[in-house]
Design a protein around this motif. Sequence first.
Motif, PDB file in Angstrom:
ATOM      1  N   LYS A  30       0.823  -1.083   0.198  1.00 51.71           N
ATOM      2  CA  LYS A  30      -0.008  -0.017  -0.103  1.00 51.71           C
ATOM      3  C   LYS A  30       0.969   1.194  -0.115  1.00 51.71           C
ATOM      4  O   LYS A  30       1.729   1.548   0.993  1.00 51.71           O
ATOM      5  CB  LYS A  30      -0.984  -0.069   1.414  1.00 51.71           C
ATOM      6  CG  LYS A  30      -2.045  -1.185   1.065  1.00 51.71           C
ATOM      7  CD  LYS A  30      -2.971  -0.919   2.306  1.00 51.71           C
ATOM      8  CE  LYS A  30      -4.040  -1.982   2.151  1.00 51.71           C
ATOM      9  NZ  LYS A  30      -5.002  -1.890   3.252  1.00 51.71           N
ATOM     10  N   ILE A  31       0.643   2.192  -0.864  1.00 50.49           N
ATOM     11  CA  ILE A  31       1.580   3.251  -1.215  1.00 50.49           C
ATOM     12  C   ILE A  31       0.814   4.552  -1.074  1.00 50.49           C
ATOM     13  O   ILE A  31      -0.360   4.718  -1.753  1.00 50.49           O
ATOM     14  CB  ILE A  31       2.167   3.001  -2.622  1.00 50.49           C
ATOM     15  CG1 ILE A  31       3.181   1.872  -2.434  1.00 50.49           C
ATOM     16  CG2 ILE A  31       3.054   4.658  -2.807  1.00 50.49           C
ATOM     17  CD1 ILE A  31       3.648   1.424  -4.086  1.00 50.49           C
ATOM     18  N   ALA A  32       1.423   5.479  -0.541  1.00 51.75           N
ATOM     19  CA  ALA A  32       0.730   6.727  -0.387  1.00 51.75           C
ATOM     20  C   ALA A  32       1.556   7.939  -1.270  1.00 51.75           C
ATOM     21  O   ALA A  32       2.955   7.817  -1.264  1.00 51.75           O
ATOM     22  CB  ALA A  32       0.723   7.292   1.117  1.00 51.75           C
ATOM     23  N   LEU A  33       0.846   8.400  -2.133  1.00 48.89           N
ATOM     24  CA  LEU A  33       1.383   9.595  -3.086  1.00 48.89           C
ATOM     25  C   LEU A  33       1.152  10.964  -2.415  1.00 48.89           C
ATOM     26  O   LEU A  33      -0.171  11.319  -2.552  1.00 48.89           O
ATOM     27  CB  LEU A  33       0.887   9.488  -4.582  1.00 48.89           C
ATOM     28  CG  LEU A  33       1.428  10.333  -5.455  1.00 48.89           C
ATOM     29  CD1 LEU A  33       2.998  10.872  -5.442  1.00 48.89           C
ATOM     30  CD2 LEU A  33       0.903   9.989  -6.920  1.00 48.89           C
ATOM     31  N   ILE A  34       2.075  11.579  -1.828  1.00 54.10           N
ATOM     32  CA  ILE A  34       1.744  12.841  -1.382  1.00 54.10           C
ATOM     33  C   ILE A  34       2.280  13.898  -2.173  1.00 54.10           C
ATOM     34  O   ILE A  34       3.349  14.195  -2.607  1.00 54.10           O
ATOM     35  CB  ILE A  34       2.664  13.091   0.050  1.00 54.10           C
ATOM     36  CG1 ILE A  34       2.338  11.668   0.853  1.00 54.10           C
ATOM     37  CG2 ILE A  34       2.259  14.473   0.763  1.00 54.10           C
ATOM     38  CD1 ILE A  34       0.930  11.506   1.224  1.00 54.10           C
ATOM     39  N   MET A  35       1.367  14.969  -3.047  1.00 56.94           N
ATOM     40  CA  MET A  35       1.468  15.828  -3.834  1.00 56.94           C
ATOM     41  C   MET A  35       1.259  17.187  -3.194  1.00 56.94           C
ATOM     42  O   MET A  35       0.083  17.563  -2.675  1.00 56.94           O
ATOM     43  CB  MET A  35       0.559  15.586  -5.182  1.00 56.94           C
ATOM     44  CG  MET A  35       0.752  14.198  -5.608  1.00 56.94           C
ATOM     45  SD  MET A  35      -0.524  14.060  -7.241  1.00 56.94           S
ATOM     46  CE  MET A  35       0.654  14.908  -8.268  1.00 56.94           C
ATOM     47  N   GLN A  36       2.266  17.941  -3.681  1.00 56.13           N
ATOM     48  CA  GLN A  36       1.934  19.352  -3.417  1.00 56.13           C
ATOM     49  C   GLN A  36       0.866  19.861  -4.266  1.00 56.13           C
ATOM     50  O   GLN A  36       0.087  20.778  -3.454  1.00 56.13           O
ATOM     51  CB  GLN A  36       3.305  20.235  -3.674  1.00 56.13           C
ATOM     52  CG  GLN A  36       2.986  21.688  -3.215  1.00 56.13           C
ATOM     53  CD  GLN A  36       4.450  22.479  -3.359  1.00 56.13           C
ATOM     54  OE1 GLN A  36       5.373  22.003  -3.890  1.00 56.13           O
ATOM     55  NE2 GLN A  36       4.309  23.854  -3.205  1.00 56.13           N
ATOM     56  N   PHE A  37       0.820  19.710  -5.174  1.00 51.47           N
ATOM     57  CA  PHE A  37      -0.468  19.941  -6.187  1.00 51.47           C
ATOM     58  C   PHE A  37      -0.740  19.059  -7.206  1.00 51.47           C
ATOM     59  O   PHE A  37       0.395  18.261  -7.703  1.00 51.47           O
ATOM     60  CB  PHE A  37      -0.070  21.662  -6.847  1.00 51.47           C
ATOM     61  CG  PHE A  37       1.270  21.668  -7.370  1.00 51.47           C
ATOM     62  CD1 PHE A  37       1.455  21.104  -8.516  1.00 51.47           C
ATOM     63  CD2 PHE A  37       2.198  22.522  -6.801  1.00 51.47           C
ATOM     64  CE1 PHE A  37       2.698  21.336  -9.234  1.00 51.47           C
ATOM     65  CE2 PHE A  37       3.336  22.581  -7.269  1.00 51.47           C
ATOM     66  CZ  PHE A  37       3.875  22.030  -8.374  1.00 51.47           C
ATOM     67  N   PHE A  54      -2.715  11.753  -2.139  1.00 48.98           N
ATOM     68  CA  PHE A  54      -3.097  12.771  -1.152  1.00 48.98           C
ATOM     69  C   PHE A  54      -2.666  14.205  -1.681  1.00 48.98           C
ATOM     70  O   PHE A  54      -1.393  14.464  -1.999  1.00 48.98           O
ATOM     71  CB  PHE A  54      -2.398  12.728   0.164  1.00 48.98           C
ATOM     72  CG  PHE A  54      -2.751  11.507   1.221  1.00 48.98           C
ATOM     73  CD1 PHE A  54      -3.273  11.567   2.380  1.00 48.98           C
ATOM     74  CD2 PHE A  54      -2.174  10.137   0.624  1.00 48.98           C
ATOM     75  CE1 PHE A  54      -3.470  10.389   2.834  1.00 48.98           C
ATOM     76  CE2 PHE A  54      -2.519   9.167   1.392  1.00 48.98           C
ATOM     77  CZ  PHE A  54      -3.220   9.299   2.715  1.00 48.98           C
ATOM     78  N   ALA A  55      -3.702  14.822  -2.343  1.00 48.18           N
ATOM     79  CA  ALA A  55      -3.680  16.093  -2.725  1.00 48.18           C
ATOM     80  C   ALA A  55      -3.701  17.404  -1.668  1.00 48.18           C
ATOM     81  O   ALA A  55      -4.351  17.260  -0.855  1.00 48.18           O
ATOM     82  CB  ALA A  55      -4.503  16.311  -3.890  1.00 48.18           C
ATOM     83  N   SER A  56      -2.527  18.189  -1.899  1.00 48.05           N
ATOM     84  CA  SER A  56      -2.457  19.263  -0.864  1.00 48.05           C
ATOM     85  C   SER A  56      -2.820  20.628  -1.490  1.00 48.05           C
ATOM     86  O   SER A  56      -2.767  21.673  -0.689  1.00 48.05           O
ATOM     87  CB  SER A  56      -1.039  19.288  -0.336  1.00 48.05           C
ATOM     88  OG  SER A  56      -0.803  18.001  -0.166  1.00 48.05           O
ATOM     89  N   ASP A  57      -3.364  20.720  -2.690  1.00 46.99           N
ATOM     90  CA  ASP A  57      -3.748  22.148  -3.195  1.00 46.99           C
ATOM     91  C   ASP A  57      -2.817  23.161  -2.943  1.00 46.99           C
ATOM     92  O   ASP A  57      -2.983  24.438  -2.858  1.00 46.99           O
ATOM     93  CB  ASP A  57      -4.941  22.481  -2.408  1.00 46.99           C
ATOM     94  CG  ASP A  57      -6.085  21.333  -2.550  1.00 46.99           C
ATOM     95  OD1 ASP A  57      -6.221  20.862  -3.595  1.00 46.99           O
ATOM     96  OD2 ASP A  57      -6.637  20.852  -1.453  1.00 46.99           O
ATOM     97  N   ASN A  58      -1.437  22.852  -3.127  1.00 48.71           N
ATOM     98  CA  ASN A  58      -0.370  23.930  -3.219  1.00 48.71           C
ATOM     99  C   ASN A  58      -0.268  24.657  -1.746  1.00 48.71           C
ATOM    100  O   ASN A  58       0.082  25.519  -1.537  1.00 48.71           O
ATOM    101  CB  ASN A  58      -0.413  25.000  -4.244  1.00 48.71           C
ATOM    102  CG  ASN A  58       1.010  25.429  -4.189  1.00 48.71           C
ATOM    103  OD1 ASN A  58       1.989  25.195  -4.252  1.00 48.71           O
ATOM    104  ND2 ASN A  58       0.793  26.833  -4.929  1.00 48.71           N
ATOM    105  N   ASP A  59      -0.812  23.760  -0.681  1.00 50.76           N
ATOM    106  CA  ASP A  59      -0.460  24.132   0.570  1.00 50.76           C
ATOM    107  C   ASP A  59       0.393  23.327   1.311  1.00 50.76           C
ATOM    108  O   ASP A  59      -0.167  22.189   1.727  1.00 50.76           O
ATOM    109  CB  ASP A  59      -1.983  24.144   1.372  1.00 50.76           C
ATOM    110  CG  ASP A  59      -2.078  24.456   2.677  1.00 50.76           C
ATOM    111  OD1 ASP A  59      -1.051  24.797   3.409  1.00 50.76           O
ATOM    112  OD2 ASP A  59      -3.239  25.019   3.130  1.00 50.76           O
TER     113      ASP A  59
END
Length: 388
Positions: free
Chosen positions: A74-81, A108-113
């Motif tokens: 199981k892999i998490a992809l953490i994106m700045q945007f 996991f999208a972070s909406d440039n935050d």
Amino acid sequence: MKQWGKVSIMLLAVALMVVLSACGNKTNESTNSGSNAANQTGDNATNQTGEANQANEAGTTNDSKDLDALKGKKIALIMQFNTGTFSSQYIQGVKDQAAKFGGEVQVFASDNDLAKMSSNLDAAVNQGFDGILIDHGQAGALEAGIKKALEQNIQVVVFDADIKIPGVTVLQQDDQKMSEMTLNKMSEDIGGKGSIVKVWVAGFAPMERREVAYKAFMESNPDIKQISAFGNANNPAMDAQSQMEAVLKKFPNKGDITAVWAAWDEFAKGASRAIQQAGRTEIKVYGIDMSDEDLQMIQDTASPWVASAAVDPISIGSVQVRYLYQKFNGDQTDETVVLTPSMVKREDLPALPEKVSTSQLSQYVEGWGSNDQGYTDTLKELEASAAK
């Protein structure tokens, strides 16, 4: 004398019998010894064959177990945007490669935050993912979470963020090379002189690397002048379009602006739309990064966007996953992996209405989409096993 002769004959007969008996015993001993040796050799050979078979069976079982242990991750992809088609194709590359290895990905999208990105990273660690992929971001927001992940034996691979933590592999495009490729193409097209607009934003590791090459280029090309610069990472295409419209009004005459250099494809899209809508297509646009949407704009002869340097976004995602699985397998991985870019030019592409996608671009651009970095023999076996 006759009696003595008889006795002598009897003694000779007895002696002869003793000799014959001894010879018979030696022959039997020799025969039995040879038979026993042959039997022992056969037994040893049988034992060795059995041991070899057991070893082979054990090896096969261990290999199979090793591959099975790599499945179901199981892999998490953490994106700045995750703005634009480049990001969507990058996500596709991540998900497709993970699926081929028998894994699954949650984005996991972070909406440039950056605060939200840090929170998303902490959430992924707390939820016990096997591995974490990080897309962009900044060290100040990510380092604590990455160290926490490593302490919990969660493997981490980063793309395009300035992270320097032992045990973490960082992928990056050759950003300086991409800048040089596009700037040199621009200089060639405009004859080494003119007035240009730069669209760029600070605060991102790849942007900072691209800026290094830009400054070096401007210093060595004094006849090319920068007359305006802007850039915003929030809603970048729309912002670039509105700001380019303002620049065009400030420089309204043909010849006031020779070209636009955009350090991101979202910037290039926005600037190109503003120029095209204003009817100022004498201004040419040179960008960085590539997606299917970008490619069709470059193919369109009515668009000012004529060239871009890029790495296939699907390949980026695939390579990042491969290095994560190398870590799952206990392999030693490089701290930094540099991805080689290609130059995409309008003159190398067929004209519309024949549309070319990035999956077809290798037919026209050398080196595109053929990246097998990080693809080890073990991972090839895993992919074949997971496909069964």
